[in-house]
Design a protein around this motif. Structure first.
Motif, PDB file in Angstrom:
ATOM      1  N   THR A  26       0.791  -1.355   0.096  1.00  0.00           N
ATOM      2  CA  THR A  26       0.101   0.014  -0.070  1.00  0.00           C
ATOM      3  C   THR A  26       0.647   1.416   0.099  1.00  0.00           C
ATOM      4  N   GLY A  27       2.001   1.019   0.382  1.00  0.00           N
ATOM      5  CA  GLY A  27       2.776   2.512   0.308  1.00  0.00           C
ATOM      6  C   GLY A  27       2.750   3.169   1.665  1.00  0.00           C
ATOM      7  N   LYS A  28       1.625   2.879   2.574  1.00  0.00           N
ATOM      8  CA  LYS A  28       1.234   3.594   3.530  1.00  0.00           C
ATOM      9  C   LYS A  28       1.957   3.245   4.973  1.00  0.00           C
ATOM     10  N   VAL A  29       3.126   3.608   5.070  1.00  0.00           N
ATOM     11  CA  VAL A  29       4.052   3.487   6.028  1.00  0.00           C
ATOM     12  C   VAL A  29       4.959   4.637   6.459  1.00  0.00           C
ATOM     13  N   VAL A  30       5.381   4.845   7.481  1.00  0.00           N
ATOM     14  CA  VAL A  30       6.387   5.842   7.921  1.00  0.00           C
ATOM     15  C   VAL A  30       7.564   5.274   8.678  1.00  0.00           C
ATOM     16  N   PRO A  31       8.658   5.929   8.779  1.00  0.00           N
ATOM     17  CA  PRO A  31       9.761   5.554   9.743  1.00  0.00           C
ATOM     18  C   PRO A  31       9.503   5.340  11.426  1.00  0.00           C
ATOM     19  N   THR A  32      10.129   4.461  11.952  1.00  0.00           N
ATOM     20  CA  THR A  32       9.740   4.929  13.385  1.00  0.00           C
ATOM     21  C   THR A  32      11.295   4.355  14.155  1.00  0.00           C
ATOM     22  N   TRP A  33      11.039   4.262  15.444  1.00  0.00           N
ATOM     23  CA  TRP A  33      12.234   3.919  16.275  1.00  0.00           C
ATOM     24  C   TRP A  33      11.846   2.764  17.138  1.00  0.00           C
ATOM     25  N   ASN A  34      12.444   1.510  17.273  1.00  0.00           N
ATOM     26  CA  ASN A  34      12.264   0.708  18.239  1.00  0.00           C
ATOM     27  C   ASN A  34      13.170   0.465  19.546  1.00  0.00           C
ATOM     28  N   TYR A  35      12.780   0.637  20.595  1.00  0.00           N
ATOM     29  CA  TYR A  35      13.645   0.804  21.789  1.00  0.00           C
ATOM     30  C   TYR A  35      13.017   0.112  23.086  1.00  0.00           C
ATOM     31  N   VAL A  36      13.730   0.030  24.021  1.00  0.00           N
ATOM     32  CA  VAL A  36      13.328  -0.613  25.502  1.00  0.00           C
ATOM     33  C   VAL A  36      13.831   0.528  26.188  1.00  0.00           C
ATOM     34  N   ALA A  37      12.751   1.035  27.253  1.00  0.00           N
ATOM     35  CA  ALA A  37      13.150   1.924  28.231  1.00  0.00           C
ATOM     36  C   ALA A  37      12.301   1.485  29.631  1.00  0.00           C
ATOM     37  N   ILE A  38      12.924   1.720  30.626  1.00  0.00           N
ATOM     38  CA  ILE A  38      12.462   1.503  31.992  1.00  0.00           C
ATOM     39  C   ILE A  38      12.772   2.625  32.955  1.00  0.00           C
ATOM     40  N   HIS A  39      11.613   2.991  33.502  1.00  0.00           N
ATOM     41  CA  HIS A  39      11.415   4.013  34.520  1.00  0.00           C
ATOM     42  C   HIS A  39      11.139   3.637  35.774  1.00  0.00           C
ATOM     43  N   ALA A  40      12.137   3.866  36.744  1.00  0.00           N
ATOM     44  CA  ALA A  40      12.020   3.557  38.287  1.00  0.00           C
ATOM     45  C   ALA A  40      12.126   4.599  39.104  1.00  0.00           C
ATOM     46  N   ARG A  41      10.945   4.940  39.696  1.00  0.00           N
ATOM     47  CA  ARG A  41      10.673   5.733  40.656  1.00  0.00           C
ATOM     48  C   ARG A  41      10.519   5.280  42.118  1.00  0.00           C
ATOM     49  N   GLY A  42      10.816   6.233  43.086  1.00  0.00           N
ATOM     50  CA  GLY A  42      11.084   5.967  44.211  1.00  0.00           C
ATOM     51  C   GLY A  42      11.788   6.763  45.354  1.00  0.00           C
ATOM     52  N   LEU A 101      23.934  -4.059  17.986  1.00  0.00           N
ATOM     53  CA  LEU A 101      22.734  -3.728  18.627  1.00  0.00           C
ATOM     54  C   LEU A 101      21.542  -3.743  17.753  1.00  0.00           C
ATOM     55  N   ALA A 102      21.698  -3.798  16.287  1.00  0.00           N
ATOM     56  CA  ALA A 102      20.673  -3.910  15.654  1.00  0.00           C
ATOM     57  C   ALA A 102      20.131  -5.482  15.875  1.00  0.00           C
ATOM     58  N   ALA A 103      21.235  -6.491  16.052  1.00  0.00           N
ATOM     59  CA  ALA A 103      20.856  -7.827  16.310  1.00  0.00           C
ATOM     60  C   ALA A 103      20.140  -8.141  17.481  1.00  0.00           C
ATOM     61  N   ALA A 104      20.283  -7.179  18.470  1.00  0.00           N
ATOM     62  CA  ALA A 104      19.569  -7.131  19.913  1.00  0.00           C
ATOM     63  C   ALA A 104      18.132  -6.677  19.858  1.00  0.00           C
ATOM     64  N   VAL A 105      17.913  -5.735  19.048  1.00  0.00           N
ATOM     65  CA  VAL A 105      16.672  -5.333  18.824  1.00  0.00           C
ATOM     66  C   VAL A 105      15.748  -6.309  17.937  1.00  0.00           C
ATOM     67  N   ALA A 106      16.280  -7.013  16.951  1.00  0.00           N
ATOM     68  CA  ALA A 106      15.890  -8.116  16.133  1.00  0.00           C
ATOM     69  C   ALA A 106      15.436  -9.341  17.102  1.00  0.00           C
ATOM     70  N   ASP A 107      16.393  -9.637  17.988  1.00  0.00           N
ATOM     71  CA  ASP A 107      16.039 -10.721  19.061  1.00  0.00           C
ATOM     72  C   ASP A 107      14.788 -10.045  19.758  1.00  0.00           C
ATOM     73  N   ALA A 108      14.781  -8.823  20.170  1.00  0.00           N
ATOM     74  CA  ALA A 108      13.648  -8.459  21.017  1.00  0.00           C
ATOM     75  C   ALA A 108      12.208  -8.537  20.280  1.00  0.00           C
ATOM     76  N   VAL A 109      12.284  -8.228  18.884  1.00  0.00           N
ATOM     77  CA  VAL A 109      11.268  -8.184  17.973  1.00  0.00           C
ATOM     78  C   VAL A 109      10.657  -9.482  17.995  1.00  0.00           C
ATOM     79  N   GLU A 110      11.524 -10.405  17.646  1.00  0.00           N
ATOM     80  CA  GLU A 110      11.190 -11.994  17.675  1.00  0.00           C
ATOM     81  C   GLU A 110      10.551 -12.480  18.835  1.00  0.00           C
ATOM     82  N   ARG A 111      11.153 -11.998  20.065  1.00  0.00           N
ATOM     83  CA  ARG A 111      10.614 -12.362  21.193  1.00  0.00           C
ATOM     84  C   ARG A 111       9.024 -12.043  21.382  1.00  0.00           C
ATOM     85  N   GLY A 112       8.645 -10.715  20.864  1.00  0.00           N
ATOM     86  CA  GLY A 112       7.553 -10.212  20.921  1.00  0.00           C
ATOM     87  C   GLY A 112       7.290  -9.290  22.116  1.00  0.00           C
TER      88      GLY A 112
END
Length: 209
Positions: A96-112, A198-209
């Motif tokens: 369809t061509g209906k796509v845009v770029p994005t960024w995959n990432y992991v972030a954790i916020h610990a409050r206390g 780093l890209a491989a680590a993101v690929a692993d995370a995408v595969e894990r879901g």
């Protein structure tokens, strides 16, 4: 942190594992001078409290330990693997061509609740534990006891210990969960073709879901 439901990660063991794997965090506080932040390594004690406790130290010359408000919670921000995602990897682009770029990432916020301490004995314990955590994988690990005791005592006078008792953990795993299976497969293939750890680590995370 804004976390859509499909990107939310609430499993405590997964959050702790990611924090331990990427222990260099940003400690954010609010105080008399407004917001302040310090990048520093933090050690997680997973069994101290319902969500664990973070320990570390800052330079005595860093004003954050004096100005941080005891009335407000502190925030420790941890990051995980991340990567730019080109829409060229999506099957949807071809269809369809209906796509845009994005960024995959992991972030954790610990409050206390954040407290600081200056006593030599607990400071030495923090330094020892941090050192063992990062030296243990080495073939010939350095130990605090390798340095003269009077030298270490002098170094301890230049730092202030900190303890953050975690009261809330928020995890965000933005790993293409909102894309169709064919698009996810394209992301994994594209990341692996980059031949970057780093890209491989993101690929692993995408595969894990």
């Amino acid at each position: 942190m804004y976390v859509p439901p499909h990107f939310r990660e609430d499993r405590l063991d997964v959050l702790h594992e990611a924090m331990a794997a990427a222990p260099f965090a940003s400690l954010v506080t609010i105080g008399t001078d407004g917001l302040d932040a310090t990048p520093l390594p933090l050690l997680l004690d997973p069994d101290a409290g319902p969500y664990g406790t973070l320990i570390g130290h800052v330079a005595r010359g860093n004003p954050q330990w004096r100005t941080a408000s005891a009335e407000h919670e502190a925030l420790a921000i941890f990051g995980g693997p991340d990567s730019y995602i080109t829409p060229s990897w999506y099957e949807t682009k071809r269809l369809t061509g209906k796509v845009v770029p994005t960024w995959n990432y992991v972030a954790i916020h610990a409050r206390g609740r954040l407290t600081f301490f200056e006593e030599a004995a607990p400071l030495l314990e923090v330094v020892r534990r941090l050192t063992e955590r990062h030296e243990s994988p080495r073939a010939a690990p350095w130990a605090v006891s390798d340095a003269p005791a009077d030298f270490i005592a002098g170094q301890l006078r230049g730092i202030v210990g900190l303890r953050l008792e975690i009261t809330a953990l928020t995890g965000k795993w933005k790993m293409s969960q909102n894309r169709a299976p064919a698009d996810r497969a394209g992301v994994v293939a594209g990341l692996r073709a980059d031949d970057d750890p780093l890209a491989a680590a993101v690929a692993d995370a995408v595969e894990r879901g």
